[in-house]
Design an enzyme around this catalytic site. Sequence first.
Site, PDB file in Angstrom:
ATOM      1  N   GLU C  66       0.840  -1.200   0.000  1.00  0.00           N
ATOM      2  CA  GLU C  66       0.000   0.000   0.000  1.00  0.00           C
ATOM      3  C   GLU C  66       0.871   1.244   0.000  1.00  0.00           C
ATOM      4  O   GLU C  66       0.521   2.267  -0.588  1.00  0.00           O
ATOM      5  CB  GLU C  66      -0.945  -0.027   1.204  1.00  0.00           C
ATOM      6  CG  GLU C  66      -2.024  -1.122   1.124  1.00  0.00           C
ATOM      7  CD  GLU C  66      -1.511  -2.525   1.393  1.00  0.00           C
ATOM      8  OE1 GLU C  66      -0.382  -2.665   1.915  1.00  0.00           O
ATOM      9  OE2 GLU C  66      -2.236  -3.500   1.071  1.00  0.00           O
ATOM     10  N   HIS C 135     -11.602  -6.488   7.939  1.00  0.00           N
ATOM     11  CA  HIS C 135     -12.318  -6.232   6.682  1.00  0.00           C
ATOM     12  C   HIS C 135     -13.569  -5.411   6.955  1.00  0.00           C
ATOM     13  O   HIS C 135     -14.562  -5.515   6.240  1.00  0.00           O
ATOM     14  CB  HIS C 135     -12.729  -7.528   5.982  1.00  0.00           C
ATOM     15  CG  HIS C 135     -11.599  -8.437   5.633  1.00  0.00           C
ATOM     16  ND1 HIS C 135     -11.114  -9.397   6.476  1.00  0.00           N
ATOM     17  CD2 HIS C 135     -10.832  -8.508   4.512  1.00  0.00           C
ATOM     18  CE1 HIS C 135     -10.111 -10.040   5.896  1.00  0.00           C
ATOM     19  NE2 HIS C 135      -9.909  -9.523   4.713  1.00  0.00           N
TER      20      HIS C 135
HETATM   21  C1  LIG Z   1      -1.871  -5.147   4.216  1.00  0.00           C
HETATM   22  C2  LIG Z   1      -2.780  -6.007   3.430  1.00  0.00           C
HETATM   23  N1  LIG Z   1      -3.013  -5.714   2.141  1.00  0.00           N
HETATM   24  C3  LIG Z   1      -3.867  -6.484   1.422  1.00  0.00           C
HETATM   25  C4  LIG Z   1      -4.505  -7.567   1.981  1.00  0.00           C
HETATM   26  C5  LIG Z   1      -5.496  -8.410   1.150  1.00  0.00           C
HETATM   27  N2  LIG Z   1      -4.958  -9.722   0.844  1.00  0.00           N
HETATM   28  C6  LIG Z   1      -5.200 -10.775   1.636  1.00  0.00           C
HETATM   29  S1  LIG Z   1      -4.404 -12.164   1.142  1.00  0.00           S
HETATM   30  C7  LIG Z   1      -3.712 -11.361  -0.191  1.00  0.00           C
HETATM   31  C8  LIG Z   1      -2.788 -12.095  -1.106  1.00  0.00           C
HETATM   32  C9  LIG Z   1      -1.556 -12.592  -0.417  1.00  0.00           C
HETATM   33  O1  LIG Z   1      -0.796 -13.401  -1.283  1.00  0.00           O
HETATM   34  P1  LIG Z   1       0.494 -14.176  -0.791  1.00  0.00           P
HETATM   35  O2  LIG Z   1       1.297 -13.314   0.095  1.00  0.00           O
HETATM   36  O3  LIG Z   1       1.178 -14.728  -1.979  1.00  0.00           O
HETATM   37  O4  LIG Z   1      -0.050 -15.338   0.127  1.00  0.00           O
HETATM   38  P2  LIG Z   1      -0.909 -16.616  -0.256  1.00  0.00           P
HETATM   39  O5  LIG Z   1      -2.354 -16.194  -0.132  1.00  0.00           O
HETATM   40  O6  LIG Z   1      -0.539 -17.037  -1.617  1.00  0.00           O
HETATM   41  O7  LIG Z   1      -0.592 -17.643   0.767  1.00  0.00           O
HETATM   42  C10 LIG Z   1      -4.137 -10.031  -0.222  1.00  0.00           C
HETATM   43  C11 LIG Z   1      -3.754  -9.058  -1.254  1.00  0.00           C
HETATM   44  C12 LIG Z   1      -4.221  -7.819   3.339  1.00  0.00           C
HETATM   45  N3  LIG Z   1      -4.779  -8.857   3.979  1.00  0.00           N
HETATM   46  N4  LIG Z   1      -3.364  -7.041   4.030  1.00  0.00           N
END
Ligand SMILES: Cc1ncc(C[n+]2csc(CCOP(=O)(O)OP(=O)(O)O)c2C)c(N)n1
Lengths: 429, 429, 343, 343
Positions: C66, C135
Amino acid sequence: MNEASRSNLPPLQLHVPEPKFRPGDAVDYSHLVIPAAGAQARPDESCGASETHPLCLDLVRVLGEDHRAVGPWDPKLDPESLRRMLRLMALTRAFDDRMYRGQRQGKTSFYMKCTGEEATSIAPAMALASDDMVFPSYRQQGILIARGYPMVDMINQIYSNKADKLKGRQLPIMYSAREASFFSISGNLATQYPQAVGWAMASAIKGDTRIAAAWLGEGSTAEGDFHSAMTFAAVYNAPVVFNVVNNQWAISSFSGFAGAERTTFAARAIGYGIAGLRVDGNDPLAVYAATRWAANRARANGGPTLIEHFTYRAEGHSTSDDPGQYRSVQERTEWPLGDPIARLAAHLEALGEWTPEAHAAMDLELAEQVKAAAKAAEANGVLGHGLHHPFRTLFEDVFEELPWHLKEQSEQAIRERRIKWPEWKEEDS
Amino acid sequence: MNEASRSNLPPLQLHVPEPKFRPGDAVDYSHLVIPAAGAQARPDESCGASETHPLCLDLVRVLGEDHRAVGPWDPKLDPESLRRMLRLMALTRAFDDRMYRGQRQGKTSFYMKCTGEEATSIAPAMALASDDMVFPSYRQQGILIARGYPMVDMINQIYSNKADKLKGRQLPIMYSAREASFFSISGNLATQYPQAVGWAMASAIKGDTRIAAAWLGEGSTAEGDFHSAMTFAAVYNAPVVFNVVNNQWAISSFSGFAGAERTTFAARAIGYGIAGLRVDGNDPLAVYAATRWAANRARANGGPTLIEHFTYRAEGHSTSDDPGQYRSVQERTEWPLGDPIARLAAHLEALGEWTPEAHAAMDLELAEQVKAAAKAAEANGVLGHGLHHPFRTLFEDVFEELPWHLKEQSEQAIRERRIKWPEWKEEDS
Amino acid sequence: MSETASMKKLNMIEAINDALDVMMARDSNIVVMGEDVGYFGGVFRATAGLQKKYGRTRVFDTPISECGIIGVAVGMGAYGLRPVPEIQFADYIYPGLDQLVSEAARLRYRSAGEFTAPITVRSPFGGGIFGGQTHSQSPEALFTHVSGIKTVIPATPHDAKGLLIAAIEDNDPVIFFEPKRIYNGPFNGYYDKPVEPWSRHKDGAVPEGYYRIPLGKARVVREGEAMTVLAYGTMVHVAEAVLAEKGVDAEIIDLRTLVPLDIETIKASIEKTGKCMIVHEATRTGGFGAELSALVQERCFYHLEAPIERVTGFDTPYPHSLEWAYFPGPVRIGEAVDRLLKA
Amino acid sequence: MSETASMKKLNMIEAINDALDVMMARDSNIVVMGEDVGYFGGVFRATAGLQKKYGRTRVFDTPISECGIIGVAVGMGAYGLRPVPEIQFADYIYPGLDQLVSEAARLRYRSAGEFTAPITVRSPFGGGIFGGQTHSQSPEALFTHVSGIKTVIPATPHDAKGLLIAAIEDNDPVIFFEPKRIYNGPFNGYYDKPVEPWSRHKDGAVPEGYYRIPLGKARVVREGEAMTVLAYGTMVHVAEAVLAEKGVDAEIIDLRTLVPLDIETIKASIEKTGKCMIVHEATRTGGFGAELSALVQERCFYHLEAPIERVTGFDTPYPHSLEWAYFPGPVRIGEAVDRLLKA
Ligand SMILES: Cc1ncc(C[n+]2csc(CCOP(=O)(O)OP(=O)(O)O)c2C)c(N)n1
Ligand SMILES: Cc1ncc(C[n+]2csc(CCOP(=O)(O)OP(=O)(O)O)c2C)c(N)n1
Ligand SMILES: [Mg+2]
Ligand SMILES: [Mg+2]
């Protein structure tokens, strides 16, 4: 450079990464270079960090095509331990399957599976000491399972019911389990990384012997917290094992949006001058061996290690998404590094220590075990059906003690409940 | 690992970096490995990023012990350009000296010199196109000087007087100069780094030919913004040149607290898989050559380059501190990479293009030039002596238009002024 | 706003998507970016179809940072683009706060107008969807306290489109919070009853093409004499439903923009009604309701016949299972209404 | 608080240093860290001498990463330490805000008490030192809106020591803002006159050794009948000077802790005086003054004889050359006092 010569220059172009395959595309993984199992050198745990750096661009693998364990990274686990590893991975998968269905049946609001990635939590949990502190992301339910945390308590949390130890406050799967040395999971990505470093620094300040380990997804490595964690760990030589679970997807965004087109995630370690390893995340023995290497190194004051687990997110990001919308369904079936459970089972079979029949029986047994736990948890309620923690608990734990304004608000909440349900008695819930 | 075996483990220890020398210590730089000038390979500007990675752990040097320019990185500048470079560095130093004294005389609240680091802004400014956008930290006053920005305007800003183009709003030296393609300096460290990437991305989106360049200190690399910038630049192949001015100190903290004990700052580039160079920041020709290499690469859609300028902060962090409190005064005098002005002068002398007499005359002339500019600026007022921008300007530029609440507050401010100085007329100021 | 344009029925997501589409077609300097907004079209589908239409260099996915998203948007704005970044959930805006508060909001001021940050940060906010504490948050008060940034919150598809267009055209940074609870239909607070879709609500009718709703102008949802209700986002609808049910002749004002605030409309209303209720979902202490309360008592003190009522979320994180106990629903609002009526 | 202990004259920096010293000696779990706090002892010298006394693993410099500083502090707190991180200037706290707001403040709640964040974040705040817009801010309202974090602001050396000790002992995260303008002496708002040092002020007398001033308890600086003044930090002294000069019999309350607030003391005072002035240096809109105003009118509506006055900084960044035009000084306060007296 001369302004006039500008007109001869080509226009600049923005490169926007695009994954190789989109829905409907046929999948061809021939671009992926997969080194042979056993071919990676294993430097001494006390080596200089730079000795590990070639491994950051390589892939530590133990289980070969013939399902034999080979090479210097073979952890030489006895069949007993291998079967335990297999069982824990299978139990995790059985758990995921049932909970996913539970969400679909409306028993809770949300769920996240770790299908295909079970090795990245089960094997590290087995390689770490049971009181090493883990700082997981939301996809390491396997650690709780490996550490023997009661499954009913996990499900109570998922159902946010009256027996939920977190009092229904957290989104499902955002566990916290101090007794299992498992840190409270945050919904905010990557925040656990510097926290793990802080815990490890505290352990070192106190002359303790416990180390910390942290997990996050490859997508989350882009957050500033990742960088803070690496920097602090490098500066103070903190006893911490960083796990990056590179399952290649972050919701709908492929790993290219975290920088994977350029280099590996393990290579970040080179940038900070700390030890790094890149392992086949679907090879439970490689994961185990890498974790043990890093844990031993940390425990001997050798400092932090970053481990990239190269794996594949076999299912959707969560119950909220449908991966068929943004990637080819063939990706999963064609994934050349296979499935960690299948690979370990094949290894045990190759050793003559396992059979397909035993596997089928185990799966049945585990499904029953999970079912029983789910039933027991359901007796405590499912989300939205009234069996939750008492209303006053909404105000507890904001602070250690309830200040006046929360006392007033607590009374307000109770009053509202009485107005809405005049027949309600405070003892009820 | 077995809990019982724990008792045999050594206690963990926290490593806390400590600089080699503290006040009173004799300084010995024999641990520093300084490669010979000219010995570093110069890969093609269009090479793969990894070809530059050996240079991240090396040191690009052009000026040798004999003051001759040698090797593939020699930019082969003509004597005219070299003299211009020398003059700009000397002018920057003369400017710093006078402004420092101005602060000590109470003409303003604050000042920061770049003594010893002049090459890291003058040489890049000469190697970039004049309309390439620069995103500096607070120590690149040399860029404004090199780009011919009016010195009186710089001093008006420092004195926060009625002619200050920034309307007295910013701390001294936090310039902004759009006409010089020089971005507004922020007091918050490292924020300019992702902004530079955004600007470069915009330029690429538009098919422009202008690139961006950003600067920050080695201490500031620890901020999350640094990581965001590197990640975005790597992902989108942004046409940006990242400069890390490693002057080895961040206020009182030595570079070890940013990770320098482990590896170089240029090595961060390896971690992201982008091009990186480490240069002798006190060798203006090396700095020039490295910048030109990176700028050409970026302009040809070759993507970002991270350049570490290895230099030494010869004076205090700012007028607010006394470096004698935390480091050995000998550090400066013993610094083996010398002084960029002295080195370039010696080079010109070796070429037969310069003499000590010419140098002395230049210094006198530049001091006079700065003095004249300072006098002209002083006519517009110095801080705290009433010659500031009109009170209503306090409320302008918060938004494009003044909303009602700021209008009310503006009237309040004017009323307060009338109450305090009944004789005051709005036109006065 | 041209109400003569032909209208179509859209839900709030579609209205936002439409605003982006209209603006991207008009101005090639507009770029849309954020986590999952590109190929996939956003986790709430607000940017669906835009990448296909405007190409990958104008609509793209970003790294999960962000800080980076806002930081590069500031740089793009300085170049001359008009970025419209999305922060996936308002709860995740904090890592980008420094770039918003210290940079975007300050750039025009500190450079005396040389550089500006004409960026519109869109982000779904608010609870009521069992999203748990990360959320569901409503962090608007962190922005309204920061000089140099405008805060806009629509309550209907019609307004969402018109306000978003105005925000994108605005030359100052705007934070545009979208009440996700009412993306699909106006929510009346009765969570146990089915939700009416926007297609059956008058404010689900959205003009085609370009129109703007000026920032800083509130909307009088309903005129009345008994009391003034100040609300925004989801809570406009909840308050409306409660007051209708109680048959109270309240004047309901949908603020639309928190900064700059439409003080005139507020003042005129309270001078008429003499009573004021403020409703928001955010935690109470230091919420934007506090500012509204302070302003109203400063400017209408001698007209006030009863203490101003703040009806808000509690000073706790947004809980998962007890989310409806946290939410300032019909009972909490009803009690405040009764107090005001009795006073 | 043991007033019988022998006293010494300390300025506010020395008092803070003393508090840290006393606590580090008592509790080996306390660690102090931050940018330049180690060998050098902090840019304001608040931690001078502590590294020498307690060693480098308990008092140390950190990388320049506010996110990292707070993040590792949360982890250390989870281990069982009591970290006391310093953020060099409050203006630089934003990169660490996510770790404070989403993590430290939420940890006890989300883990149902399994993990806590007993950390005290010290940070100099406020202006009046020609620090320009990034060394002058007062961001307390960003924290008072966040549930789970306590906000403490001392106005004297005596209180600084006692409150800091209480904050460090507190098991919840505390943000401890130090009004840097009064580090050396109480500032009366007349910036063109010399400042009285703490050594000549009664509250510069600080007990030796350990004592605590409970969080959540305000200090009545002066009893009075004409009006109630609510202030904290530097503004306590400025208000005091203006009221003394005007000879107004005001009751001045130094809040000391903003969350949890001492509502009882405030209420009792306003019920007595019927008038209220709130003074803070932070920008006006959405400042903590708004919350105070809202609370006072909610709880004392029928006692109020005049509109509550908020005297604050303007809704602009803190400017450099015009800093005294921004500052809520004697003239601004004086006007509000006059209005209240006339009402
Ligand atoms: C600070 C923040 N930004 C955005 C999100 C929304 N979000 C939740 S999971 C995710 C994807 C994460 O991907 P990754 O780190 O590759 O983990 P995976 O789900 O593949 O285990 C996002 C963008 C969040 N939870 N926290
Ligand atoms: C976000 C932020 N944190 C802390 C500071 C305070 N500060 C100003 S300069 C500085 C040291 C920076 O050192 P370095 O990056 O090495 O740059 P140098 O001064 O050596 O050029 C610090 C800590 C700040 N300005 N911004
Ligand atoms: Mg992933
Ligand atoms: Mg430095």
